[in-house]
Design an enzyme around this catalytic site. Structure first.
Site, short mmCIF file in Angstrom:
data_model
loop_
_atom_site.label_atom_id
_atom_site.label_comp_id
_atom_site.label_asym_id
_atom_site.label_seq_id
_atom_site.Cartn_x
_atom_site.Cartn_y
_atom_site.Cartn_z
N LYS A 31 23.55 -28.16 -11.71
CA LYS A 31 24.17 -29.38 -12.22
C LYS A 31 23.12 -30.50 -12.25
CE LYS A 31 28.26 -32.36 -11.55
NZ LYS A 31 29.48 -32.60 -10.75
N SER A 40 35.83 -31.98 -9.03
CA SER A 40 34.90 -31.59 -10.10
C SER A 40 34.30 -30.19 -10.02
CB SER A 40 33.76 -32.59 -10.18
OG SER A 40 34.20 -33.71 -10.89
N SER A 70 33.88 -32.87 -13.36
CA SER A 70 32.69 -33.28 -14.07
C SER A 70 31.64 -32.17 -14.20
CB SER A 70 32.04 -34.46 -13.32
OG SER A 70 31.62 -34.06 -12.03
#
Ligand code: GLN
Length: 494
Positions: free
Chosen positions: A78, A183, A159
């Site tokens: 990420k 998320s 997210s």
């Protein structure tokens, strides 16, 4: 080629160790898959050259019979984790050109264990969102589509949407996520993956771009519960550089997957039966209860009375902390600078251009709830609610060992369907934020498909630092559901 992409992390590890496949071969397959799925926009930065170098180094170690728990496993990172020498953006314009001179502890742990970096995955700007549509680098598309309208572009959740999209589309074998209010678990549910948020303090936050420091936790997005156990074991651990990381041994999570949950007490929190919840979600939840009962668990009715205050409290605490954390982006220290006549004007211009709408909304809410006249009414009140929520869970653990709930209130939705309604967007986290407010471990496991063929997840929440029971229960659910569906894109890729 396709066989290589279908291996789970555990299966790939076995084959790498027995030298049936090489890390280079596996990595090449994933580099090709990244190129094939580039229109999903899962990656902000692809690092194929670095991946090749890391895979070659893994092959050299494997040839000598050496190697760590993630040796030769190609993963997505990420783009909220600082990676030394590799652009790190947090999906924000304000971090333009930021190449960290240091490595986050969690990503460093993964490289030490032999993992291979495929690239930095897309996310909502500063991890603020539930749909991965607030990224400066554009929205991520879910590889899953509705049977009834295959042309409608769906969100992968957020997210950590780039990580989830990549793993679901077979453009990464596994990926990291962070979970501040859901998320990891929410995008896992919307893409048919296993997403694990460990206990607050289990993984170091050092080197992860901060959103809300008392809530943020790193965790894995994988295709199976076993893969989640392997990867979490590598990511977790005490770190003297993060004073909130807890100095407690990391158990062998794989060993916890015994399949035996006889006598386990599973709580069903009645307050999670929310108004307007789709019937399919109710039905899936009931099915989950049945599966666990059949495996020998005892089902207990539980009350978590303060649940309805969780979302409002979260949307005060998280923006408050974000407004403070994001004060450091001033046009002086990092990335973007937009000049002005005065220093103040330079700050304002930089932050006005550099932050997107959602981030600006959070900074404004956060600044407001922390301001002198409103601090007691909002921030302090939210902190009190947070304490009550933690107490609710503590009381629940007197009568049960884990909780079973839905992971999300809906399946994946259209890219434009909730875009203009922030409140509607915030509701996506209704089942996940409580776990962050109380710091507890939670996992989303794919459990079924909705009427349009989209994946839905169930969530297991557990006691602080009892990831073992959470994973064990999740593995039983996984086995019972036998979830094996693949997104159309992958199914069609041959
Ligand atoms: N959707 C939540 C938010 O926008 C949670 C995001 C997260 O967990 N990073 O704040």
């Amino acid at each position: 080629m396709s066989d290589l992409l279908d291996l789970s992390l555990a299966e790939a590890s076995d084959k790498l160790r027995s030298r049936e496949i090489s890390a280079t071969e596996l990595t090449e397959a994933y580099i090709a898959a990244m190129a094939e799925t580039v229109d999903l926009n899962c990656y902000i930065t692809e690092t194929p050259e670095k991946a090749r170098e890391m895979a070659a180094a893994s092959d050299a170690r494997l040839a000598k019979g050496e190697g760590g728990a993630m040796e030769g496993i190609p993963i997505g990172m990420k783009d909220l984790f600082c990676t030394e020498g590799t652009l790190t953006t947090a999906a924000s314009h304000i971090l333009d050109g930021f190449v960290p001179p240091y490595e986050s502890t969690v990503s460093g742990n993964l490289w030490d264990a032999g993992a291979v970096l495929l690239g930095k995955t897309n996310l909502d700007e500063f991890a603020m969102g539930s749909a991965n549509i607030t990224s400066y680098y554009g929205a991520v598309r879910n590889p899953w589509t509705r049977q009834s309208e295959p042309d409608t572009e769906l969100v992968p959740g957020g997210s950590s949407g780039g990580s989830a999209g990549a793993v679901a589309a077979r453009a990464a074998l596994a990926a990291t996520g962070t979970d501040t209010g859901g998320s990891i678990r929410q995008p896992a549910s919307l893409t048919g993956l296993v997403g694990m948020k460990p206990t607050y303090g289990r993984c170091s936050r050092w080197g992860i771009v901060a959103f809300a420091s008392s809530l943020d936790q790193a965790g894995p997005l994988t295709r199976t519960v076993r893969d989640s156990a392997i990867m979490l074991g590598v990511m977790a651990g005490h770190d003297p550089k993060d004073s909130t990381s807890v100095d407690t041994p990391v158990p062998d999570y794989g060993a916890a997957l015994t399949g035996d949950i006889r006598g386990l007490k599973v709580g069903i929190p009645r307050e999670y039966r929310i108004d307007g919840m789709p019937e399919e979600i109710e039905a899936l939840w009931a099915q989950g209860v049945d599966w666990l009962k059949q495996a020998g668990a005892e089902i207990v009715d539980i009350s978590l009375p303060h649940t309805k205050y969780a979302l409002p409290a979260y949307y005060i605490v998280a923006p408050a902390e974000a407004s403070s954390n994001l004060a450091r982006y001033d046009g002086v220290r990092y990335g973007l600078r937009i000049d002005g006549e005065t220093l103040d004007e330079m700050y304002a211009n930089t932050r006005g251009e550099g932050f997107g709408d959602e981030v600006q909304r959070r900074v404004m809410i956060g600044t407001y709830v922390l301001s002198a006249g409103y601090y007691d009414a909002y921030y302090l009140q939210a902190q009190k609610v947070r304490t009550r929520i933690s107490e609710d869970f503590r009381n629940a653990w007197d009568s049960c060992d884990v909780l079973l709930t839905p992971a999300t209130p809906s399946a994946a939705f259209g890219v434009h369907e909730k875009f203009n309604d922030p409140i509607q967007m915030y509701l996506n986290d209704v089942f996940t934020v409580t776990g962050n407010l109380a710091g507890l471990p939670g996992i989303s496991v794919p459990a079924g498909l909705d009427k349009d063929g989209l994946p839905l997840g169930l969530q297991i929440l557990g006691r602080a630092f009892d990831e073992e029971t959470v994973l064990k229960t999740a593995a039983v659910l996984e086995e019972a559901s036998g979830f094996s569906a693949l997104p159309a894109l992958r199914a069609g890729r041959g």
